[in-house]
Design a protein around this motif. Structure first.
Motif, PDB file in Angstrom:
ATOM      1  N   GLN A 182      -5.927  62.517  31.826  1.00  0.00           N
ATOM      2  CA  GLN A 182      -4.924  63.059  32.739  1.00  0.00           C
ATOM      3  C   GLN A 182      -3.792  62.062  32.990  1.00  0.00           C
ATOM      4  N   MET A 183      -4.119  60.824  33.232  1.00  0.00           N
ATOM      5  CA  MET A 183      -3.125  59.804  33.557  1.00  0.00           C
ATOM      6  C   MET A 183      -2.135  59.594  32.415  1.00  0.00           C
ATOM      7  N   LEU A 184      -2.607  59.690  31.183  1.00  0.00           N
ATOM      8  CA  LEU A 184      -1.789  59.387  30.011  1.00  0.00           C
ATOM      9  C   LEU A 184      -1.163  60.626  29.376  1.00  0.00           C
ATOM     10  N   ALA A 188      -0.725  66.844  26.321  1.00  0.00           N
ATOM     11  CA  ALA A 188       0.632  67.373  26.168  1.00  0.00           C
ATOM     12  C   ALA A 188       1.157  67.093  24.767  1.00  0.00           C
ATOM     13  N   VAL A 189       2.148  67.890  24.336  1.00  0.00           N
ATOM     14  CA  VAL A 189       2.771  67.682  23.029  1.00  0.00           C
ATOM     15  C   VAL A 189       3.447  66.319  22.980  1.00  0.00           C
ATOM     16  N   LYS A 190       4.071  65.937  24.091  1.00  0.00           N
ATOM     17  CA  LYS A 190       4.650  64.608  24.222  1.00  0.00           C
ATOM     18  C   LYS A 190       4.481  64.165  25.669  1.00  0.00           C
ATOM     19  N   PRO A 191       4.433  62.875  25.913  1.00  0.00           N
ATOM     20  CA  PRO A 191       4.153  62.382  27.278  1.00  0.00           C
ATOM     21  C   PRO A 191       5.242  62.771  28.264  1.00  0.00           C
ATOM     22  N   GLN A 192       4.832  62.924  29.501  1.00  0.00           N
ATOM     23  CA  GLN A 192       5.743  63.295  30.576  1.00  0.00           C
ATOM     24  C   GLN A 192       5.892  62.171  31.600  1.00  0.00           C
ATOM     25  N   SER A 193       5.459  60.987  31.252  1.00  0.00           N
ATOM     26  CA  SER A 193       5.575  59.847  32.160  1.00  0.00           C
ATOM     27  C   SER A 193       5.787  58.574  31.355  1.00  0.00           C
ATOM     28  N   PHE A 194       6.364  57.554  31.994  1.00  0.00           N
ATOM     29  CA  PHE A 194       6.552  56.276  31.325  1.00  0.00           C
ATOM     30  C   PHE A 194       5.212  55.644  30.959  1.00  0.00           C
ATOM     31  N   VAL A 195       4.202  55.863  31.798  1.00  0.00           N
ATOM     32  CA  VAL A 195       2.875  55.307  31.509  1.00  0.00           C
ATOM     33  C   VAL A 195       2.314  55.923  30.227  1.00  0.00           C
ATOM     34  N   GLY A 196       2.407  57.256  30.112  1.00  0.00           N
ATOM     35  CA  GLY A 196       1.918  57.912  28.913  1.00  0.00           C
ATOM     36  C   GLY A 196       2.677  57.495  27.670  1.00  0.00           C
ATOM     37  N   ALA A 197       4.000  57.367  27.801  1.00  0.00           N
ATOM     38  CA  ALA A 197       4.820  56.967  26.661  1.00  0.00           C
ATOM     39  C   ALA A 197       4.521  55.534  26.235  1.00  0.00           C
ATOM     40  N   THR A 198       4.327  54.666  27.203  1.00  0.00           N
ATOM     41  CA  THR A 198       4.000  53.272  26.896  1.00  0.00           C
ATOM     42  C   THR A 198       2.663  53.178  26.178  1.00  0.00           C
ATOM     43  N   LEU A 250       0.157  48.673  32.684  1.00  0.00           N
ATOM     44  CA  LEU A 250       0.718  49.263  31.468  1.00  0.00           C
ATOM     45  C   LEU A 250       2.243  49.164  31.430  1.00  0.00           C
ATOM     46  N   LEU A 251       2.873  49.103  32.584  1.00  0.00           N
ATOM     47  CA  LEU A 251       4.334  49.068  32.648  1.00  0.00           C
ATOM     48  C   LEU A 251       4.893  47.649  32.698  1.00  0.00           C
ATOM     49  N   GLN A 252       4.041  46.661  32.609  1.00  0.00           N
ATOM     50  CA  GLN A 252       4.551  45.288  32.582  1.00  0.00           C
ATOM     51  C   GLN A 252       5.290  45.033  31.272  1.00  0.00           C
ATOM     52  N   GLU A 253       6.446  44.394  31.369  1.00  0.00           N
ATOM     53  CA  GLU A 253       7.315  44.205  30.215  1.00  0.00           C
ATOM     54  C   GLU A 253       6.683  43.357  29.115  1.00  0.00           C
TER      55      GLU A 253
END
Length: 269
Positions: A182-184, A188-198, A250-253
């Motif tokens: 769910q978090m990632l 979905a066909v493509k992620p809907q959040s920066f966390v999922g995309a990362t 996960l969002l750390q640069e």
């Protein structure tokens, strides 16, 4: 994909006993909420387009590289597989999990009261897999084989000052799989959040990223459990805290590989 939110069965708290219980291929870029009473407690390198919702809100939508699409599809194929006790490979994986957890204790039958020692709700673990599918068994087995010390520490609740009523190990593991899906945004066909995309960027570098993140999450969850002096009624709050910490990491640069997450250092082999 199947609905993972409606697994049957009731949550069983595990009373703390003081003496305790007697695929690694690389996919290169070059080629819940917890529900009490249920078995399912139960962007770097990507272009983002913000889509306006019907009420004026905006949500990110991410374009994936071909390599990321490929790796996501392979992972989604795993998510689609339900646990099926009639499939020999599924039963073999379940037996392998028992042997990894209790190498000195023989399992008398595939359906046995012994499974409760691992933190399943009843004598047939297949009823608990409905919340996470076969991948939740794969996650547990990957954890047992790759980080045996951490796996055993959590199974036997060997670290820290424990609560009188502890979370059941195996059922908690299924819920961690469900939470990560769910978090990632993995369905979905493509992620809907920066966390999922990362995460998909990390997955394209290491096809085992999801399994590794599972191990990290399990250890982090127990770390949060101890820090919060939690008992089984606090499991929801612990899972929320664990998710928030994972999202921050996960969002750390400076995180370019799953092994660079700070909480990875909690794991022991």
């Amino acid at each position: 994909m199947e609905d993972r939110g409606g697994g049957g069965g009731s949550f069983v708290a595990v009373r703390r006993i003081s003496h305790g219980l007697d695929r690694t291929n690389t996919c290169n870029t070059n080629s819940a909420e917890v529900v009490a009473g249920s078995a399912a407690w139960l962007g770097r390198g990507l272009s983002c387009v913000c889509v306006q919702g019907s009420e004026g809100d905006s949500r990110p939508s991410f374009d994936l590289t071909p390599a990321q699409e490929h790796c996501l599809q392979r992972l989604q194929d795993r998510l689609d597989i339900a646990y099926d006790s009639s499939i020999p490979g599924h039963q073999e994986a379940l037996m392998a999990l028992w042997k990894a957890a209790f190498p000195e204790e023989e399992l008398r039958d595939i359906i046995s009261e012994q499974w409760k020692e691992m933190g399943w709700q009843g004598k047939d673990p297949s009823t608990d897999f409905r919340g996470g599918g076969f991948i939740s068994l794969e996650n547990l087995l990957y954890f047992a084989r790759n980080f045996p010390k951490s796996f055993q520490d959590l199974l036997r609740k060997q670290e820290g000052v424990r609560a009188m009523w502890e979370y059941p190990f195996a059922v908690a593991g299924v819920n961690i799989t469900f939470m990560l899906i769910q978090m990632l945004d993995l369905e979905a066909v493509k992620p809907q959040s920066f966390v999922g995309a990362t995460f998909l960027k990390l997955l394209s570098e290491n096809e085992s990223a999801f399994d590794l993140l599972y191990c990290i999450t399990f250890k982090l969850m127990d770390h949060q459990w101890l820090a919060m002096h939690a008992s089984y009624m606090d499991f929801n709050a612990v899972m929320k805290s664990t998710r928030r910490q994972l999202e921050r990491e996960l969002l750390q640069e400076d995180v370019t590989r799953i092994e660079e997450l700070p909480s990875y250092n909690l794991l022991s082999r």
